[in-house]
Design an enzyme around this catalytic site. Structure first.
Site, PDB file in Angstrom:
ATOM      1  N   GLY A  65       0.782  -1.228   0.000  1.00  0.00           N
ATOM      2  CA  GLY A  65       0.000   0.000   0.000  1.00  0.00           C
ATOM      3  C   GLY A  65       0.808   1.269   0.000  1.00  0.00           C
ATOM      4  O   GLY A  65       0.246   2.363   0.156  1.00  0.00           O
ATOM      5  N   GLY A 119       3.514  -2.809  -4.724  1.00  0.00           N
ATOM      6  CA  GLY A 119       3.210  -3.016  -6.144  1.00  0.00           C
ATOM      7  C   GLY A 119       3.188  -1.693  -6.865  1.00  0.00           C
ATOM      8  O   GLY A 119       4.022  -1.395  -7.723  1.00  0.00           O
ATOM      9  N   ARG A 120       2.219  -0.850  -6.469  1.00  0.00           N
ATOM     10  CA  ARG A 120       2.037   0.461  -7.085  1.00  0.00           C
ATOM     11  C   ARG A 120       3.327   1.288  -7.039  1.00  0.00           C
ATOM     12  O   ARG A 120       3.698   1.929  -8.025  1.00  0.00           O
ATOM     13  CB  ARG A 120       0.925   1.195  -6.341  1.00  0.00           C
ATOM     14  CG  ARG A 120       0.660   2.614  -6.797  1.00  0.00           C
ATOM     15  CD  ARG A 120      -0.090   3.395  -5.725  1.00  0.00           C
ATOM     16  NE  ARG A 120      -1.203   2.662  -5.151  1.00  0.00           N
ATOM     17  CZ  ARG A 120      -2.469   2.813  -5.528  1.00  0.00           C
ATOM     18  NH1 ARG A 120      -2.777   3.665  -6.474  1.00  0.00           N
ATOM     19  NH2 ARG A 120      -3.427   2.122  -4.942  1.00  0.00           N
ATOM     20  N   TYR A 133     -12.249   5.768  -8.353  1.00  0.00           N
ATOM     21  CA  TYR A 133     -11.726   6.260  -7.084  1.00  0.00           C
ATOM     22  C   TYR A 133     -11.673   7.779  -6.987  1.00  0.00           C
ATOM     23  O   TYR A 133     -11.136   8.308  -6.008  1.00  0.00           O
ATOM     24  CB  TYR A 133     -10.294   5.737  -6.863  1.00  0.00           C
ATOM     25  CG  TYR A 133     -10.172   4.244  -6.782  1.00  0.00           C
ATOM     26  CD1 TYR A 133     -11.058   3.478  -6.028  1.00  0.00           C
ATOM     27  CD2 TYR A 133      -9.149   3.581  -7.453  1.00  0.00           C
ATOM     28  CE1 TYR A 133     -10.930   2.114  -5.948  1.00  0.00           C
ATOM     29  CE2 TYR A 133      -9.006   2.203  -7.374  1.00  0.00           C
ATOM     30  CZ  TYR A 133      -9.902   1.467  -6.619  1.00  0.00           C
ATOM     31  OH  TYR A 133      -9.762   0.119  -6.538  1.00  0.00           O
ATOM     32  N   CYS A 143     -19.039   6.461 -24.075  1.00  0.00           N
ATOM     33  CA  CYS A 143     -20.359   7.069 -23.924  1.00  0.00           C
ATOM     34  C   CYS A 143     -20.749   7.147 -22.454  1.00  0.00           C
ATOM     35  O   CYS A 143     -21.716   6.513 -21.998  1.00  0.00           O
ATOM     36  CB  CYS A 143     -21.392   6.283 -24.722  1.00  0.00           C
ATOM     37  SG  CYS A 143     -21.160   6.398 -26.495  1.00  0.00           S
ATOM     38  N   GLU A 144     -19.987   7.898 -21.700  1.00  0.00           N
ATOM     39  CA  GLU A 144     -20.220   8.132 -20.279  1.00  0.00           C
ATOM     40  C   GLU A 144     -19.759   9.543 -19.943  1.00  0.00           C
ATOM     41  O   GLU A 144     -18.646   9.946 -20.308  1.00  0.00           O
ATOM     42  CB  GLU A 144     -19.413   7.159 -19.405  1.00  0.00           C
ATOM     43  CG  GLU A 144     -19.815   5.713 -19.518  1.00  0.00           C
ATOM     44  CD  GLU A 144     -21.080   5.398 -18.730  1.00  0.00           C
ATOM     45  OE1 GLU A 144     -21.466   6.216 -17.875  1.00  0.00           O
ATOM     46  OE2 GLU A 144     -21.665   4.335 -18.995  1.00  0.00           O
ATOM     47  N   TYR A 175      -2.375  -0.618 -11.956  1.00  0.00           N
ATOM     48  CA  TYR A 175      -3.823  -0.819 -11.984  1.00  0.00           C
ATOM     49  C   TYR A 175      -4.511  -0.328 -13.255  1.00  0.00           C
ATOM     50  O   TYR A 175      -5.686  -0.654 -13.463  1.00  0.00           O
ATOM     51  CB  TYR A 175      -4.491  -0.197 -10.744  1.00  0.00           C
ATOM     52  CG  TYR A 175      -4.005  -0.818  -9.471  1.00  0.00           C
ATOM     53  CD1 TYR A 175      -4.395  -2.104  -9.120  1.00  0.00           C
ATOM     54  CD2 TYR A 175      -3.107  -0.161  -8.644  1.00  0.00           C
ATOM     55  CE1 TYR A 175      -3.911  -2.705  -7.975  1.00  0.00           C
ATOM     56  CE2 TYR A 175      -2.617  -0.759  -7.492  1.00  0.00           C
ATOM     57  CZ  TYR A 175      -3.035  -2.027  -7.163  1.00  0.00           C
ATOM     58  OH  TYR A 175      -2.543  -2.632  -6.029  1.00  0.00           O
TER      59      TYR A 175
END
Length: 466
Positions: free
Chosen positions: A277, A321-322, A367, A394-395, A424
């Protein structure tokens, strides 16, 4: 911190965040946001690993994830060395969920770093890359019997158990195969990490892990059965965390449980995993700590808690990871349309539409994540304008970068680069609106190669048996 279900456009924020300021020079690159070999040449074009983005766009198309191979390997080695210096060799497990492919699995193995996986698919990638199975940790809150069986047959080094159901499931399989796999119990320590609620994972009201009381009972069951080897506990408090204070509270509770289990069941727990994290810089508001600072801070916490209980420190492991793969990659887009929008008070926001969007970066919509962006294909002397980089889907919530200052002369055909997309983004990518997922291009020493190829319409149709 919950994103609006209709998309980030409906969030409660003003025209731009308070921390965002117009740049003195709109062509500047902030080093903390970019991989080590990314530079802007005299012609204004970005290069990565010595290769121009224009050349990469022509050869591989856009959108594309461009990965700085040297940067990725440097960050792997930096975490490996920092944690080996204060804990032990083998303390670092790269969290494959952030981004995993066969090339990455090989880099991790070659660096002497272990690997954390959480599905049969991730296990298959690791094994296809000849990653040593005994250096794998298998996570997940709902591992199927098939996944657990695959882990046992492959000889996975550690399996993290998340529930009583998984304990029973794995015990039955282990008896059938006459094996005794090493396991950790995932514990939720009741700690609220200072991060988005969807990626805070140690408070009580969420799906991961067992409470302290339940974990103690589960440990007793495992010891009594005598089938699984209980090697220790696992705690993960969330993602994109900058403050180690939350780790201090979690460590105190988990080490206390560790001590109680050893005493109550007369068993030795040789391992303790503190999860990962660790945060990275997406924008100027982020200030991540270096691997050595993180390792030193965690060592002080663990030493203090073990000394208070009069016990020896178990073998510590972490799962970044990130922080390893995130900064190593940026996404390259081609601008399609630019639309100025009049805001109240006479202010203008430029909507810069690119050829990707939420299918290649879901994090902004999911997020309410913040990203930066820069004009990548040329220099500009135009004044900066408040911009929003949006996708082709289309959002209304299809936003890549909510707020950024870009040159006011950005136009169709320009290239835009968004840094910090190595974690991610490809892992969460989708085929929404039947858009094929972009490739991952590794660049190093003046050469580029595809490590994950671009999907095609033919790939999509091949799955449609209609």
């Amino acid at each position: 911190m919950r994103s609006h279900e209709a998309g980030v456009l409906h969030g409660d924020y003003g025209h731009s965040p308070s921390w965002l300021r117009p740049p003195t020079d709109v062509n500047d690159l902030l080093p903390q946001l970019w991989a080590q070999t990314v530079q802007r040449g005299d012609d204004g074009r970005l290069t990565i690993g010595g290769v121009s983005v224009e050349q990469l766009a022509q050869e591989y198309g856009t959108p594309a994830y461009l990965l700085d191979e040297a940067d990725f390997k440097h960050r792997l080695a930096e975490f490996r060395d920092a944690f080996a210096a204060v804990f032990d060799t083998g303390a670092v497990y790269y969290a494959g969920k952030a981004f995993l492919c066969k090339a990455v699995a090989r880099w991790v193995a070659e660096a002497g770093v272990n690997l954390d996986i959480c599905t049969e698919g991730e296990l298959a990638v690791a094994l296809a890359a000849d990653f040593p199975a005994d250096r794998l940790t298998f996570h997940g809150n709902n591992k199927s019997p098939g996944e657990l069986l695959a882990a046992l047959e492959a000889g996975v080094g550690r399996i993290v158990l998340d529930s009583y159901d998984e304990i029973d499931r794995l015990t039955d399989l282990a008896r059938r195969l006459d094996v005794s796999p090493a396991v950790l119990l995932r514990v939720k320590a009741g700690v609220e990490a200072h991060t988005h609620e969807y990626i805070a994972t140690a408070h009580e009201d969420q799906k991961f892990g067992l409470s302290l009381t339940a974990a103690a009972e589960a440990a007793g069951r495992i010891v009594a059965d005598g089938v699984l080897r209980l090697n220790g506990l696992h705690s993960h408090i969330g993602s994109q965390i900058f403050d180690t204070g939350a780790f201090e509270v979690a460590a105190r509770r988990v080490i206390g449980l560790h001590h109680s289990i050893q005493n109550d069941y007369d068993v030795e727990l040789p391992q303790l995993c503190l999860g990962g994290g660790f945060g990275m810089a997406y924008t100027t508001q982020d200030d991540p700590r270096s691997p050595s600072e993180l390792a030193d801070a965690l060592r002080k916490i663990i030493d203090h808690e073990c000394a208070a209980l009069g016990i020896e420190m178990p073998a510590i492991s972490v799962e970044p990871g990130r922080a390893i793969c995130g900064p190593s990659t940026f996404t390259l887009y081609r601008v399609g349309t630019v639309k100025p929008v009049d805001l109240d008070g006479g202010r203008i926001r430029s909507y810069v539409s690119v050829d990707g969007g939420m299918s290649d970066n879901l994090r902004t919509a999911l997020y309410d994540a913040s990203y930066s962006a820069t004009l990548a294909s040329r220099l500009s002397e135009a004044p900066p304008v408040l911009a929003r980089v949006v996708g082709k889907h289309c959002e209304s919530g299809d936003i890549v970068v909510k707020d950024e200052f870009l040159p006011s002369d950005v136009t169709a055909g320009d290239l835009i680069a968004v840094p910090g997309t190595g974690a991610y983004c490809r892992s969460m990518a989708s085929n929404y609106n039947h858009v094929p997922r972009p490739p991952v291009i590794a660049v190093a020493d003046g050469a580029a190669r595809v490590i994950v190829r671009r999907e095609t319409v033919a790939d999509l149709l091949r799955l449609d048996v209609g």
